[in-house]
Design a protein around this motif. Structure first.
Motif, PDB file in Angstrom:
ATOM      1  N   SER A 233      50.612  -8.332  53.230  1.00 14.25           N
ATOM      2  CA  SER A 233      50.372  -8.519  51.804  1.00 14.25           C
ATOM      3  C   SER A 233      48.906  -8.855  51.538  1.00 14.25           C
ATOM      4  O   SER A 233      48.285  -8.328  50.611  1.00 14.25           O
ATOM      5  CB  SER A 233      51.277  -9.632  51.270  1.00 14.25           C
ATOM      6  OG  SER A 233      51.040  -9.859  49.898  1.00 14.25           O
ATOM      7  N   PHE A 237      46.445  -6.524  49.208  1.00 13.40           N
ATOM      8  CA  PHE A 237      45.940  -7.053  47.939  1.00 13.40           C
ATOM      9  C   PHE A 237      44.441  -7.331  47.954  1.00 13.40           C
ATOM     10  O   PHE A 237      43.755  -7.113  46.941  1.00 13.40           O
ATOM     11  CB  PHE A 237      46.690  -8.349  47.574  1.00 13.40           C
ATOM     12  CG  PHE A 237      47.957  -8.118  46.822  1.00 13.40           C
ATOM     13  CD1 PHE A 237      49.185  -8.200  47.456  1.00 13.40           C
ATOM     14  CD2 PHE A 237      47.931  -7.808  45.472  1.00 13.40           C
ATOM     15  CE1 PHE A 237      50.366  -7.979  46.759  1.00 13.40           C
ATOM     16  CE2 PHE A 237      49.096  -7.584  44.759  1.00 13.40           C
ATOM     17  CZ  PHE A 237      50.328  -7.664  45.408  1.00 13.40           C
ATOM     18  N   ASP A 238      43.929  -7.795  49.082  1.00 15.89           N
ATOM     19  CA  ASP A 238      42.559  -8.317  49.094  1.00 15.89           C
ATOM     20  C   ASP A 238      41.524  -7.320  49.611  1.00 15.89           C
ATOM     21  O   ASP A 238      40.340  -7.647  49.663  1.00 15.89           O
ATOM     22  CB  ASP A 238      42.506  -9.581  49.955  1.00 15.89           C
ATOM     23  CG  ASP A 238      43.335 -10.701  49.356  1.00 15.89           C
ATOM     24  OD1 ASP A 238      43.642 -11.679  50.077  1.00 15.89           O
ATOM     25  OD2 ASP A 238      43.700 -10.592  48.163  1.00 15.89           O
ATOM     26  N   HIS A 240      40.383  -2.899  49.997  1.00 14.00           N
ATOM     27  CA  HIS A 240      40.562  -1.558  49.454  1.00 14.00           C
ATOM     28  C   HIS A 240      40.593  -0.551  50.598  1.00 14.00           C
ATOM     29  O   HIS A 240      39.726  -0.553  51.462  1.00 14.00           O
ATOM     30  CB  HIS A 240      39.416  -1.209  48.486  1.00 14.00           C
ATOM     31  CG  HIS A 240      39.346  -2.126  47.310  1.00 14.00           C
ATOM     32  ND1 HIS A 240      38.269  -2.155  46.440  1.00 14.00           N
ATOM     33  CD2 HIS A 240      40.213  -3.061  46.849  1.00 14.00           C
ATOM     34  CE1 HIS A 240      38.477  -3.055  45.506  1.00 14.00           C
ATOM     35  NE2 HIS A 240      39.640  -3.629  45.732  1.00 14.00           N
ATOM     36  N   ASN A 274      54.522  -4.141  45.567  1.00 10.96           N
ATOM     37  CA  ASN A 274      53.398  -4.619  44.765  1.00 10.96           C
ATOM     38  C   ASN A 274      52.069  -4.454  45.496  1.00 10.96           C
ATOM     39  O   ASN A 274      51.053  -4.059  44.904  1.00 10.96           O
ATOM     40  CB  ASN A 274      53.606  -6.087  44.366  1.00 10.96           C
ATOM     41  CG  ASN A 274      54.764  -6.254  43.394  1.00 10.96           C
ATOM     42  OD1 ASN A 274      55.128  -5.319  42.687  1.00 10.96           O
ATOM     43  ND2 ASN A 274      55.355  -7.453  43.366  1.00 10.96           N
ATOM     44  N   GLY A 275      52.094  -4.749  46.784  1.00 13.42           N
ATOM     45  CA  GLY A 275      50.858  -4.596  47.549  1.00 13.42           C
ATOM     46  C   GLY A 275      50.428  -3.137  47.647  1.00 13.42           C
ATOM     47  O   GLY A 275      49.239  -2.814  47.515  1.00 13.42           O
ATOM     48  N   THR A 277      51.237  -0.745  45.507  1.00 15.05           N
ATOM     49  CA  THR A 277      50.802  -0.327  44.169  1.00 15.05           C
ATOM     50  C   THR A 277      49.365  -0.759  43.909  1.00 15.05           C
ATOM     51  O   THR A 277      48.557   0.005  43.358  1.00 15.05           O
ATOM     52  CB  THR A 277      51.737  -0.920  43.102  1.00 15.05           C
ATOM     53  OG1 THR A 277      53.075  -0.484  43.345  1.00 15.05           O
ATOM     54  CG2 THR A 277      51.315  -0.491  41.700  1.00 15.05           C
ATOM     55  N   ASN A 278      49.038  -1.967  44.320  1.00 15.24           N
ATOM     56  CA  ASN A 278      47.663  -2.433  44.184  1.00 15.24           C
ATOM     57  C   ASN A 278      46.711  -1.571  45.011  1.00 15.24           C
ATOM     58  O   ASN A 278      45.610  -1.223  44.553  1.00 15.24           O
ATOM     59  CB  ASN A 278      47.571  -3.900  44.633  1.00 15.24           C
ATOM     60  CG  ASN A 278      46.154  -4.438  44.542  1.00 15.24           C
ATOM     61  OD1 ASN A 278      45.659  -4.744  43.466  1.00 15.24           O
ATOM     62  ND2 ASN A 278      45.498  -4.559  45.687  1.00 15.24           N
ATOM     63  N   ALA A 279      47.125  -1.208  46.229  1.00 14.51           N
ATOM     64  CA  ALA A 279      46.275  -0.375  47.076  1.00 14.51           C
ATOM     65  C   ALA A 279      46.042   0.993  46.445  1.00 14.51           C
ATOM     66  O   ALA A 279      44.936   1.544  46.517  1.00 14.51           O
ATOM     67  CB  ALA A 279      46.914  -0.223  48.457  1.00 14.51           C
ATOM     68  N   ARG A 281      46.022   1.686  43.218  1.00 13.57           N
ATOM     69  CA  ARG A 281      45.081   1.490  42.101  1.00 13.57           C
ATOM     70  C   ARG A 281      43.644   1.405  42.587  1.00 13.57           C
ATOM     71  O   ARG A 281      42.710   1.778  41.878  1.00 13.57           O
ATOM     72  CB  ARG A 281      45.442   0.219  41.319  1.00 13.57           C
ATOM     73  CG  ARG A 281      46.639   0.360  40.407  1.00 13.57           C
ATOM     74  CD  ARG A 281      46.633  -0.722  39.340  1.00 13.57           C
ATOM     75  NE  ARG A 281      46.636  -2.062  39.919  1.00 13.57           N
ATOM     76  CZ  ARG A 281      47.734  -2.780  40.142  1.00 13.57           C
ATOM     77  NH1 ARG A 281      48.922  -2.270  39.815  1.00 13.57           N
ATOM     78  NH2 ARG A 281      47.673  -3.974  40.673  1.00 13.57           N
ATOM     79  N   HIS A 282      43.453   0.928  43.812  1.00 15.00           N
ATOM     80  CA  HIS A 282      42.107   0.737  44.348  1.00 15.00           C
ATOM     81  C   HIS A 282      41.712   1.828  45.349  1.00 15.00           C
ATOM     82  O   HIS A 282      40.823   1.629  46.161  1.00 15.00           O
ATOM     83  CB  HIS A 282      41.983  -0.647  44.983  1.00 15.00           C
ATOM     84  CG  HIS A 282      41.995  -1.757  43.981  1.00 15.00           C
ATOM     85  ND1 HIS A 282      43.161  -2.404  43.628  1.00 15.00           N
ATOM     86  CD2 HIS A 282      40.998  -2.302  43.236  1.00 15.00           C
ATOM     87  CE1 HIS A 282      42.881  -3.331  42.726  1.00 15.00           C
ATOM     88  NE2 HIS A 282      41.580  -3.292  42.461  1.00 15.00           N
TER      89      HIS A 282
END
Length: 922
Positions: A233, A237-238, A240, A274-275, A277-279, A281-282
């Motif tokens: 996670s 999240f942290d 890219h 969620n993680g 999905t964040n990846a 987006r980035h």
């Protein structure tokens, strides 16, 4: 430094087959609609197509194969290593063959042929633009309510449809829904590499070494092994990422799929929603899951709008997963578009299907059809600055490539489990057409586990300062440098007089001059060929009813190996002419350079009187030239090119199957070397440990290394301690690497001096440094007296080479004496196999009649696969035929004798391999 240039994403052209259902479609057939889509917009649509035929036996045949396949793979929860018994393997192979044959018959239905012809015609019309690389995406969209039917359609071997023969760079893929495209990969590409549990004997360290190819092409890789959920996670999240990679155990038994991240921990992929999905987006663009049964995982990841995903459609044996990853990254990291890289990697799994049936069916890409193809960004390597003391794989650690470490490979099991699937599926293939040749071609660096990395070799396709016609002659110009032939002043003068007479059409004078140059004394095959060419002209003038048959020989006339090829051809021509056959030979000097070989191929192809070409010497040159010969249907008969599966290698472009060879392949050479190394009648080194020296940038050297590695590790429990790249400018030839002291043998694989002598010269240095301490298994490229002359006693009973022919084979004695009569000595397999090459072509000419053409030559040579009576008889090995299988490979040579260097500093036979009984020879 990282190049500022970005790869240009190709435009998309899609051909969509929309398959729907109005009942039990495998029983009743499928309605179908055709769409042409360009850059996401439908520009043409046809709905008046015939129904796809029924296939009532398909579900049961698939179920039979899938059940056996699961029993012969590996479990998600690792189980003890288990060897597949012969009965299971035979059942596995039988069910795979039954399904493939049924699919092939299905695709032969006239409805599929109608679709094929429409697709081919429309893609050719639309792709006729100035765009350098145009992906033509063919999508099969299934709107069927029956989940089982959808699932079967996603998994059957679509690549057996002969549409793929028409679209040579086509690849079967699965497609997601249309979504907005994202930017292409940009340097530096950031990769998150996750390694899960290796329980059950998975060799995940090999996946890591394959990924290091990307690191050498500028990627910034973060490695993490057996992570916790919290660590994953945090990374998603942290940071890219552009590429997400996972290796280990997985299954699609639950929605979204399941991966084993640690020995005792399984994780649903949707728990990372969620993680991930964040990846996305980035900038996450590509996910590779090199693990079992990945379609459920791919479905979930594409729902999160990851544009491209690569998975295995079924449970996959560990060896297949590792090989595919290596082959794919080799191609993709060098600039091949993603789907073409998948196709070429998948094709290379073909040779493993003897023990792993249907291996080529497993890998698949899942794509957004509106997404331009991903291409690896251009990269210029910086000076290395790596702390080689770091060997711990931790988060944010970039590590240097390590030497190969191989283990005995266990067989593992994984049972396939069912998955509830979406109502709609999309199948497809990608074809790349209209690929232009760039001004500079970058040759792959560090392609196969090198010890270090080097600046890429660049081959310029700038033409030679001299026109290519200056390197081609039937007798009107001097091609061989006198430093190689070493004619005295009198002989050189006579040769030049003969050439002048030939160029002026004074063939009688030319014959008289050339006949003053006896081959046994001059050792000059060029003069002998020119003499016979002039004589043929004279004889045809006196008797026009005797037709002239013209062939060519293409070889590097600046190299001793090329000289040997020319000698074998000259000898065969001379005997044919004496037998009354008007055979002319055009000589072409390819300079041992792929680009020059292509230029030569173009000129030879334009001469429609040339029926076949004998050559070229090295596999890279032959491969490059095939791209020209094959579209012109000009047969290439190579006596020395050993690359496995030359015909089907997409880089060689043999679309018309014109390649044949009288030599054996690298696979046979590798097996002969391994068996001599391990068996009691050889070096008797069971489970050997080997240090390898090879050229990572050359086709033949990589191929022979790969074949040797497969055989020694998987069949004889051997181990490659480490490998070193002879093309690396930083490789120290002043001393042997310390790993050598632990080796049972060295494997020395220089290339055939394609483009330069660097690797070959370093191989000579290694032989000297060895000081006869370790046995050296050498590539056939060292089978030159020149190699002995440079190393002297260092090779005596210490250098061992496998090749197809030796004069001391009892069945070779008659031909060996014939060589002595012609050339006085230096008897070798290149001469013999070149002689065989001409013999095979002459037999095809004889069977074709007086009005022979190129197509007939190919047809007659191909017939020998099933009609042995049409095959020529070999004069080089008495009692042997010269026939070819469906790949163009020589059928008769299945093992090679082994040579070493004797006290007289000559190659001597140490292990005889007779293809027929010696006792029957007189």
């Amino acid at each position: 430094m990282v190049s500022s240039s970005k790869p240009q994403s190709p435009k998309n052209i899609a051909v969509v087959l929309e398959i729907s259902s109005d009942g039990d479609s495998f029983t009743e057939g499928f309605p179908v609609k055709l769409q042409i889509v360009k850059d996401g917009q439908i520009i043409k649509e046809e709905d008046d197509l015939p129904r796809i035929p029924s296939a009532p036996e398909m579900p049961q045949l698939y179920q039979n194969w899938q059940t056996i396949s699961g029993e012969n793979s590996r479990q998600l929860q690792a189980v003890p290593a288990q060897i597949t018994n012969v009965a299971n393997l035979e059942a596995w192979r039988t069910t795979a063959e039954d399904l493939e044959k049924y699919c092939s018959r299905w695709f032969q239905h006239w409805a599929f042929k109608n679709l094929r012809d429409r697709i081919v015609a429309k893609t050719k019309t639309i792709s006729n633009t100035s765009v350098p690389i145009i992906p033509i995406i063919i999508r099969i969209k299934c709107q069927i309510e029956n989940d089982q039917q959808n699932e079967i359609l996603r998994r059957i071997p679509w690549h057996t449809w002969d549409l793929f023969n028409e679209l040579r760079n086509g690849e079967f893929v699965l497609f997601t829904a249309f979504r907005e495209p994202v930017p292409t990969l940009e340097a530096p590409v950031k990769v998150l590499a996750i390694f899960g549990s290796s329980q059950g004997g998975l060799q995940l360290e090999e996946d890591r070494r394959a990924l290091e190819l990307l690191e050498q092409r500028g990627a910034e890789i973060t490695w993490i092994s057996q992570p916790t959920e919290e660590e994953l996670s945090h990374l998603l999240f942290d940071h890219h990422w552009q590429i997400l990679f996972f290796a280990g155990h997985s299954s699609s038994q639950v929605t979204s799929g399941l991966i084993q991240i640690r020995d005792s921990r399984f994780l649903r992929v949707k728990d990372l929603r969620n993680g991930l999905t964040n990846a996305v987006r980035h900038g996450l663009k590509l996910a590779i899951f090199n693990s079992c049964d990945g379609l459920g995982i791919a479905d979930f990841l594409t729902e999160l709008e990851i544009p491209s995903v690569i998975v295995m459609r079924e449970p996959v044996p560990d060896q297949i997963a590792r090989k595919f990853l290596l082959y794919f990254l080799q191609e993709f990291s060098q600039g091949k578009p993603l789907c073409l890289a998948v196709r070429q990697a998948r094709d290379r799994l073909e040779v493993l299907q003897l023990n792993f049936p249907a291996a080529t069916w497993l890998p698949v890409a899942v794509l957004n059809p509106n997404q331009p193809e991903f291409i690896w960004p251009d990269y210029t390597q910086p000076e290395p600055s790596i702390d080689t003391d770091k060997d711990t794989v931790t988060e944010q650690t970039i590590v240097a490539p390590q030497p190969i470490s191989q283990r005995n490979e266990p067989s593992l099991l994984l049972h396939w489990r069912s998955l509830s699937l979406r109502r709609q599926i999309m199948l497809g293939l990608v074809a790349l057409l209209g690929i232009s040749i760039p001004t500079l071609v970058k040759i792959n660096q560090c392609r196969l586990f090198p010890s270090t990395c080097t600046t890429p070799v660049i081959i310029s396709n700038t033409p030679s300062p001299q026109p290519v016609v200056n390197f081609i002659s039937s007798g009107e110009k001097l091609l061989i440098d006198n430093s190689l032939v070493k004619l005295n002043k009198q002989y050189l003068s006579l040769k030049k007089i003969g050439i002048k007479a030939f160029s002026e059409g004074k063939y009688a004078d030319a014959v008289n001059s050339f006949e003053e140059l006896p081959s046994r004394l001059t050792k000059d095959p060029e003069s002998l060929i020119y003499r016979n060419n002039a004589f043929v002209y004279l004889r045809h003038t006196n008797n026009p009813s005797l037709p002239i048959y013209r062939i060519a020989v293409a070889a590097p006339l600046n190299d001793n190996a090329g000289f040997d090829i020319l000698a074998g051809v000259a000898q065969a021509q001379d005997i044919a002419v004496k037998q009354g056959i008007n055979l002319q030979v055009v000589i072409a000097n390819d300079l041992n350079q792929p680009f020059q070989s292509q230029q030569i191929a173009q000129k030879l192809s334009e001469d429609k009187k040339i029926l076949a070409v004998v050559g070229h010497f090295t596999s890279p040159n032959t491969c490059a030239a095939l791209k020209i010969y094959s579209p012109n249907e000009l047969v290439v008969m190579s006596p020395t090119s050993t690359l496995v599966n030359m015909r089907t290698n997409p880089d060689c472009g043999d679309i018309n199957k014109v390649f044949f060879r009288t030599t054996s392949s690298s696979q046979i050479e590798a097996r002969s070397l391994v068996e001599y190394l391990v068996k009691p009648d050889g070096l008797n080194k069971p489970q050997p440990k080997v240090v390898v020296f090879y050229n990572s940038q050359e086709l033949f050297s990589r191929d022979l290394f790969a074949e040797f590695n497969d055989i020694v590790t998987n069949e004889f429990n051997g181990r490659i301690i480490t490998s070193f790249d002879l093309s690396d400018s930083k490789f120290d030839t002043n001393q042997l690497p310390p790993q050598v002291k632990d080796a049972d043998a060295l494997l020395l694989l220089p290339d055939g001096r394609t483009n330069n002598n660097t690797a070959w010269d370093k191989a000579i240095d290694i032989i000297k440094l060895n000081r006869r301490e370790k046995p050296i298994l050498g590539a056939n490229t060292l089978y030159l007296q020149e190699a002995i002359n440079k190393t002297q006693n260092a090779t005596v009973n210490r250098l061992f080479i496998a090749d197809d022919w030796h004069p001391k084979q009892c069945s070779a004695a008659a031909f060996a004496q014939q060589i002595r009569n012609y050339w006085g000595g230096d008897l070798n397999g290149r001469m013999a196999l070149s002689f065989d090459a001409v013999t095979a072509v002459l037999k095809a000419i004889q069977l074709s009649g007086t009005s022979v053409n190129r197509q007939q030559i190919k047809e007659k040579l191909s017939q020998t696969a099933n009609k042995p009576e049409t095959a020529a008889s070999s004069a080089t090995i008495k009692g042997l035929k010269i026939s070819f299988d469906s790949r163009g490979d020589r059928k008769e040579i299945t093992k090679q004798p082994i040579f070493t260097v004797n006290e007289n500093l000559k190659f001597d036979l140490v292990k005889n391999v007779e293809n027929i009984s010696c006792q029957n020879q007189k």
